[in-house]
Design an enzyme around this catalytic site. Sequence first.
Site, PDB file in Angstrom:
ATOM      1  CB  CYS A   1      -0.856  -0.043   1.269  1.00 51.10           C
ATOM      2  SG  CYS A   1      -1.959   1.346   1.441  1.00 51.10           S
ATOM      3  CD  GLN A   2       4.902   1.397  -2.834  1.00 52.09           C
ATOM      4  OE1 GLN A   2       4.477   0.859  -3.855  1.00 52.09           O
ATOM      5  NE2 GLN A   2       6.200   1.621  -2.630  1.00 52.09           N
TER       6      GLN A   2
END
Length: 399
Positions: free
Chosen positions: A82-83
């Site tokens: 998750c970025q």
Amino acid sequence: MDKTVCELFAGVGGFRVGLERASKDWDTVWANQWEPSRARQDAFDCYCAHFGKEDTHVNVDIGLIDKATIPDHTLLVGGFPCQDYSVAATGAKGIEGKKGVLWWQIYDTLKAKQPPFVLLENVDRLLKSPAKQRGRDFGIILASFWDLGYSVEWRVVNAADYGFVQRRRRTFIFAYRNDTVYGQQMAGHDSLATLNTDGFFARTFPLKPNVIASKKDLETHDLLEITQNFAFPFETAGYMSDGHIATVKAEPDYHGPHKLLRDIMDHDVPEKYYLGDDIEKWKYLKGAKKIERTSKTGHKYTFSEGPIAFPDPVDRPARTMLTSEGTTNRSTHVVKDLDTGRLRLLTPNEANKIQGFPEHWTDTGMSDRFQYFCMGNALVTGCIERMGKTLGQIIDRED
Ligand SMILES: C[S@@+](CC[C@H](N)C(=O)[O-])C[C@H]1O[C@@H](n2cnc3c(N)ncnc32)[C@H](O)[C@@H]1O
């Protein structure tokens, strides 16, 4: 249609283990794994120890791979972080995502190879990120798929809700090209029926029928516009087709057996895994605390956290295994050994089993520390096995 697979961010092969357990017809034709900034490539070595040292198992930064050179495949799989998926305008040239953001590597692969089916895994907070514009990042993923001619289903699955031995909540994303037989069959399907009974996840992880919590249209394919304006309260199950989004709160409906931590615990565990005279330190880490702290700006505040079970109960599924498992850390499991009744850490082999890998899977020459790390990164292979079975049925109808 064959059951060929491309495995991105392959780690120690969780997708492959799960799919091959679902059916021996799954054939991984290309896999990529590279641990950034590390000379040792333990996860890749483990992958090759089990699946062979082939030219098609590639230990290179995915960013350096020309996606057109990846062999054709029916199913693209991968667990990615998750970025920040936001994009920025780059003058006349258009838009650009941030460097090192791995979603764009998946996106480039989708563009180059257009696999008919896609199965991805991410953390549960993906749906709510970033905190200041909830749902923006997942909106970017959905808009990207829409733009490339795919429909998408997603579901947050807590593996323990379906009988597995770990309480691990992960977002799974299933995307299919709209021009597949499956895509045409699902087109125009009532979204509530897709979410409650007929869709990929409803068939794989049954849930109690629920009402639509929210609906929204993406309205634009423009990722810059989505970056700037999109927010949506994504719930734990959902569907996007032709830019229309519908989401429901998923309540699992499972009546099968449940595995408990004690069911997978080792016997005759070596002394090195037992706690020594550091028990007081562990008690402190796991206990409730209130600590006065000072922020960078000089502001004083009280940091507080509640207690967590010490030791971890063995008559429940394990907690979520993190990459820090095994270190002196509040989230590391401490259990009462079944033979001796003394407190100890989990063994790397138990970490393997909590993720549903075969015994001693990561015992391929890496340190204990890295075995735990690889398992913290991996996934519950039983979840993939279930998905592999449903997908197998879908692909069989493509011919
Ligand atoms: C969330 S883990 C996926 C683990 C995998 N599903 C498994 O079962 O072991 C992500 C993996 O991507 C790898 N990775 C990170 N950056 C990468 C890059 N630039 N190129 C290729 N692999 C990368 C990490 O080393 C890690 O093993």
